[in-house]
Design a protein around this motif. Structure first.
Motif, PDB file in Angstrom:
ATOM      1  N   GLY A 145       1.698  13.872   2.809  1.00 26.54           N
ATOM      2  CA  GLY A 145       2.386  12.908   1.961  1.00 26.54           C
ATOM      3  C   GLY A 145       2.695  13.476   0.587  1.00 26.54           C
ATOM      4  N   ARG A 146       1.739  14.176   0.006  1.00 27.25           N
ATOM      5  CA  ARG A 146       1.954  14.759  -1.323  1.00 27.25           C
ATOM      6  C   ARG A 146       3.020  15.865  -1.272  1.00 27.25           C
ATOM      7  NH1 ARG A 146      -1.451  12.765  -4.917  1.00 27.25           N
ATOM      8  NH2 ARG A 146      -3.407  11.814  -4.189  1.00 27.25           N
ATOM      9  N   ARG A 147       3.005  16.655  -0.220  1.00 25.60           N
ATOM     10  CA  ARG A 147       4.028  17.702  -0.077  1.00 25.60           C
ATOM     11  C   ARG A 147       5.420  17.089   0.041  1.00 25.60           C
ATOM     12  NH1 ARG A 147       1.995  22.458   4.075  1.00 25.60           N
ATOM     13  NH2 ARG A 147      -0.035  22.868   3.135  1.00 25.60           N
ATOM     14  N   LEU A 148       5.512  16.034   0.832  1.00 22.99           N
ATOM     15  CA  LEU A 148       6.800  15.373   0.985  1.00 22.99           C
ATOM     16  C   LEU A 148       7.267  14.752  -0.334  1.00 22.99           C
ATOM     17  CD1 LEU A 148       6.421  13.599   4.446  1.00 22.99           C
ATOM     18  CD2 LEU A 148       8.068  15.400   3.881  1.00 22.99           C
ATOM     19  N   LEU A 149       6.341  14.186  -1.096  1.00 25.75           N
ATOM     20  CA  LEU A 149       6.703  13.598  -2.381  1.00 25.75           C
ATOM     21  C   LEU A 149       7.289  14.642  -3.322  1.00 25.75           C
ATOM     22  CD1 LEU A 149       3.953  11.023  -3.423  1.00 25.75           C
ATOM     23  CD2 LEU A 149       6.362  10.588  -2.928  1.00 25.75           C
ATOM     24  N   GLU A 150       6.687  15.825  -3.336  1.00 31.30           N
ATOM     25  CA  GLU A 150       7.198  16.897  -4.198  1.00 31.30           C
ATOM     26  C   GLU A 150       8.622  17.270  -3.798  1.00 31.30           C
ATOM     27  OE1 GLU A 150       4.451  20.085  -3.830  1.00 31.30           O
ATOM     28  OE2 GLU A 150       2.830  19.051  -4.920  1.00 31.30           O
ATOM     29  N   ARG A 151       8.852  17.391  -2.491  1.00 32.46           N
ATOM     30  CA  ARG A 151      10.181  17.775  -2.009  1.00 32.46           C
ATOM     31  C   ARG A 151      11.200  16.662  -2.249  1.00 32.46           C
ATOM     32  NH1 ARG A 151      10.687  23.225  -1.271  1.00 32.46           N
ATOM     33  NH2 ARG A 151       8.944  24.056  -0.056  1.00 32.46           N
ATOM     34  N   SER A 152      10.792  15.423  -2.027  1.00 33.35           N
ATOM     35  CA  SER A 152      11.730  14.320  -2.214  1.00 33.35           C
ATOM     36  C   SER A 152      12.068  14.132  -3.682  1.00 33.35           C
ATOM     37  CB  SER A 152      11.162  13.024  -1.636  1.00 33.35           C
ATOM     38  OG  SER A 152      10.073  12.538  -2.397  1.00 33.35           O
ATOM     39  N   ALA A 153      11.120  14.442  -4.576  1.00 32.77           N
ATOM     40  CA  ALA A 153      11.404  14.344  -6.012  1.00 32.77           C
ATOM     41  C   ALA A 153      12.485  15.344  -6.407  1.00 32.77           C
ATOM     42  CB  ALA A 153      10.130  14.595  -6.817  1.00 32.77           C
ATOM     43  N   GLU A 154      12.418  16.551  -5.855  1.00 36.00           N
ATOM     44  CA  GLU A 154      13.444  17.557  -6.134  1.00 36.00           C
ATOM     45  C   GLU A 154      14.806  17.088  -5.633  1.00 36.00           C
ATOM     46  OE1 GLU A 154      12.064  21.033  -4.158  1.00 36.00           O
ATOM     47  OE2 GLU A 154      10.316  21.298  -5.455  1.00 36.00           O
ATOM     48  N   GLN A 158       0.828  -1.207   0.000  1.00 38.33           N
ATOM     49  CA  GLN A 158       0.000   0.000   0.000  1.00 38.33           C
ATOM     50  C   GLN A 158       0.865   1.261   0.000  1.00 38.33           C
ATOM     51  OE1 GLN A 158      -2.628   0.291   3.358  1.00 38.33           O
ATOM     52  NE2 GLN A 158      -3.804   1.986   2.494  1.00 38.33           N
ATOM     53  N   THR A 159       1.974   1.201   0.736  1.00 42.09           N
ATOM     54  CA  THR A 159       2.897   2.341   0.786  1.00 42.09           C
ATOM     55  C   THR A 159       3.450   2.655  -0.596  1.00 42.09           C
ATOM     56  OG1 THR A 159       3.538   1.994   3.094  1.00 42.09           O
ATOM     57  CG2 THR A 159       5.133   3.115   1.676  1.00 42.09           C
ATOM     58  N   ARG A 160       3.872   1.633  -1.337  1.00 46.73           N
ATOM     59  CA  ARG A 160       4.428   1.859  -2.675  1.00 46.73           C
ATOM     60  C   ARG A 160       3.375   2.421  -3.625  1.00 46.73           C
ATOM     61  NH1 ARG A 160       6.595  -3.094  -1.595  1.00 46.73           N
ATOM     62  NH2 ARG A 160       5.205  -4.113  -3.105  1.00 46.73           N
ATOM     63  N   ARG A 161       2.146   1.893  -3.536  1.00 49.02           N
ATOM     64  CA  ARG A 161       1.078   2.404  -4.412  1.00 49.02           C
ATOM     65  C   ARG A 161       0.767   3.865  -4.100  1.00 49.02           C
ATOM     66  NH1 ARG A 161      -1.218  -2.753  -3.338  1.00 49.02           N
ATOM     67  NH2 ARG A 161      -2.543  -1.822  -1.724  1.00 49.02           N
ATOM     68  N   ARG A 162       0.736   4.179  -2.820  1.00 50.53           N
ATOM     69  CA  ARG A 162       0.376   5.527  -2.380  1.00 50.53           C
ATOM     70  C   ARG A 162       1.532   6.497  -2.582  1.00 50.53           C
ATOM     71  NH1 ARG A 162      -1.479   4.475   3.134  1.00 50.53           N
ATOM     72  NH2 ARG A 162       0.746   4.159   3.472  1.00 50.53           N
ATOM     73  N   GLY A 163       2.766   6.013  -2.330  1.00 52.70           N
ATOM     74  CA  GLY A 163       3.940   6.859  -2.473  1.00 52.70           C
ATOM     75  C   GLY A 163       4.554   7.284  -1.161  1.00 52.70           C
ATOM     76  N   TRP A 164       3.848   7.083  -0.051  1.00 47.18           N
ATOM     77  CA  TRP A 164       4.392   7.481   1.249  1.00 47.18           C
ATOM     78  C   TRP A 164       3.962   6.481   2.329  1.00 47.18           C
ATOM     79  CZ3 TRP A 164       0.813  10.519  -1.431  1.00 47.18           C
ATOM     80  CH2 TRP A 164      -0.485  10.553  -0.917  1.00 47.18           C
ATOM     81  N   ALA A 165       4.796   6.381   3.363  1.00 49.34           N
ATOM     82  CA  ALA A 165       4.523   5.499   4.501  1.00 49.34           C
ATOM     83  C   ALA A 165       3.892   6.296   5.632  1.00 49.34           C
ATOM     84  CB  ALA A 165       5.813   4.838   4.976  1.00 49.34           C
ATOM     85  N   ILE A 166       3.072   5.604   6.409  1.00 48.26           N
ATOM     86  CA  ILE A 166       2.365   6.244   7.525  1.00 48.26           C
ATOM     87  C   ILE A 166       2.471   5.367   8.765  1.00 48.26           C
ATOM     88  CG2 ILE A 166       0.097   6.917   8.418  1.00 48.26           C
ATOM     89  CD1 ILE A 166      -0.725   7.577   5.554  1.00 48.26           C
ATOM     90  N   THR A 167       2.681   5.984   9.909  1.00 49.58           N
ATOM     91  CA  THR A 167       2.499   5.315  11.197  1.00 49.58           C
ATOM     92  C   THR A 167       1.610   6.199  12.059  1.00 49.58           C
ATOM     93  OG1 THR A 167       4.559   6.307  12.020  1.00 49.58           O
ATOM     94  CG2 THR A 167       4.677   4.041  11.212  1.00 49.58           C
ATOM     95  N   VAL A 168       0.618   5.584  12.665  1.00 44.63           N
ATOM     96  CA  VAL A 168      -0.289   6.295  13.573  1.00 44.63           C
ATOM     97  C   VAL A 168      -0.305   5.532  14.895  1.00 44.63           C
ATOM     98  CG1 VAL A 168      -2.631   7.131  13.971  1.00 44.63           C
ATOM     99  CG2 VAL A 168      -1.712   7.102  11.645  1.00 44.63           C
ATOM    100  N   ASP A 169       0.306   6.126  15.917  1.00 43.50           N
ATOM    101  CA  ASP A 169       0.343   5.528  17.260  1.00 43.50           C
ATOM    102  C   ASP A 169       1.089   4.196  17.297  1.00 43.50           C
ATOM    103  OD1 ASP A 169      -1.250   7.682  17.929  1.00 43.50           O
ATOM    104  OD2 ASP A 169      -3.124   6.548  17.874  1.00 43.50           O
ATOM    105  N   GLU A 170       1.938   3.911  16.329  1.00 37.46           N
ATOM    106  CA  GLU A 170       2.607   2.609  16.265  1.00 37.46           C
ATOM    107  C   GLU A 170       3.940   2.587  17.004  1.00 37.46           C
ATOM    108  OE1 GLU A 170       2.562   0.879  12.247  1.00 37.46           O
ATOM    109  OE2 GLU A 170       0.970   2.315  11.777  1.00 37.46           O
ATOM    110  N   LEU A 171       4.570   3.723  17.144  1.00 32.76           N
ATOM    111  CA  LEU A 171       5.811   3.821  17.914  1.00 32.76           C
ATOM    112  C   LEU A 171       5.523   4.324  19.323  1.00 32.76           C
ATOM    113  CD1 LEU A 171       8.901   3.732  18.132  1.00 32.76           C
ATOM    114  CD2 LEU A 171       8.940   6.068  17.219  1.00 32.76           C
ATOM    115  N   GLU A 172       4.740   5.378  19.406  1.00 36.27           N
ATOM    116  CA  GLU A 172       4.254   5.915  20.680  1.00 36.27           C
ATOM    117  C   GLU A 172       2.797   6.287  20.498  1.00 36.27           C
ATOM    118  OE1 GLU A 172       6.502   9.276  21.960  1.00 36.27           O
ATOM    119  OE2 GLU A 172       8.327   8.131  22.366  1.00 36.27           O
ATOM    120  N   VAL A 173       1.988   6.035  21.482  1.00 40.56           N
ATOM    121  CA  VAL A 173       0.599   6.458  21.419  1.00 40.56           C
ATOM    122  C   VAL A 173       0.555   7.983  21.384  1.00 40.56           C
ATOM    123  CG1 VAL A 173      -1.619   6.491  22.630  1.00 40.56           C
ATOM    124  CG2 VAL A 173      -0.236   4.405  22.619  1.00 40.56           C
TER     125      VAL A 173
END
Length: 259
Positions: A235-244, A183-198
């Motif tokens: 995620g979209r903002r980060l993708l733009e910056r990472s592409a640059e 799902q991360t590859r299809r979307r383009g970005w990875a997400i964690t919600v409360d997975e490292l710290e609540v």
């Protein structure tokens, strides 16, 4: 002197002059203007201009935002292959600051080493809530957005056995982690919600190197209450910056397009 040596002399002098210009820029403590270089070299303005243009074209020199000359992409590309952390951080720092100014959240840069995601740079949040130095914290790859980037793109192998849970939301099953990577590859970005710290959410994207492989991950983190509802936008903002940044690592500029 032979005819061949006589004919080669003017070309040799041109190479020597160009090398002197590059050396002057690389050794300087600050970016150098055209006037600085013309004076230091003692060359005519037209000759200096012609040589600097050729050196820019070859990637040996480049100009910063103010138009002054600095070491070109070939230098940091070479260094990135031999000392990737230092040069990658130098190259990524302006992008990280821009993301921080844009989102006001903590910005992270991470590289993969073995089975770990190692954070090598951070720009702090402008908020008091959410500001923490993560560069000294050993974070398991499977429960950080940065680590999930490396897992999704194969820079770190997904473990074969059960994984430790940091919180009730941590993905501990390798198969679920693989599906999350798809799902991360299809979307383009990875997400964690409360997975490292609540209460902590992260979003991260890959940075691709000259060969197209993932060489780093760029991400932001902040309180879940502040980031929820903004994950796609961030995620979209980060993708733009990472592409640059990826294009810079390939030795190209955004205006030139992707090879």
């Amino acid at each position: 002197m032979s005819d061949t040596a006589t004919a080669a002399a003017p070309g040799t002098r041109a190479v020597d002059r160009a090398a002197d210009l590059v050396s002057t820029v690389v050794r300087a403590d600050a970016p150098m203007t055209f006037a600085d270089l013309q004076e230091a070299s003692g060359l005519a303005k037209s000759t200096t201009s012609r040589m600097l243009t050729a050196l820019e074209r070859s990637g040996l020199l480049e100009r910063d935002g103010a138009g002054s000359y600095v070491a070109g992409s070939l230098f940091w590309l070479y260094a990135a292959r031999h000392d990737p952390w230092e040069e990658l951080v130098r190259l990524a720092r302006p992008t990280m600051k821009a993301i921080g100014e844009d989102t006001h959240e903590t910005v992270h840069l991470s590289v993969a080493r073995g089975d770990r995601a190692v954070q090598v740079a951070q720009v702090d949040s402008t908020y008091l809530l959410g500001t923490r130095d993560w560069t000294e914290v050993d974070v398991p790859a499977h429960c950080s957005a940065l680590g999930k980037v490396f897992l999704a793109w194969g820079a770190i192998d997904v473990p074969v056995g059960p994984l430790p849970a940091q919180t009730p939301a941590t993905l501990t099953n390798p198969e679920r982690l693989r599906r999350d990577g798809d799902q991360t590859r299809r979307r383009g970005w990875a997400i964690t919600v409360d997975e490292l710290e609540v209460g902590l959410t992260g979003v991260a994207v890959p940075i691709h190197g000259p060969r197209g492989d993932v060489v780093a991950a760029l991400g932001i983190s902040g309180p879940t209450s502040r980031l929820e509802g903004r994950l796609e936008e961030l995620g979209r903002r980060l993708l733009e910056r990472s592409a640059e940044l990826s294009m810079l690592l390939r030795g190209r500029t955004p205006k030139e397009g992707v090879a």
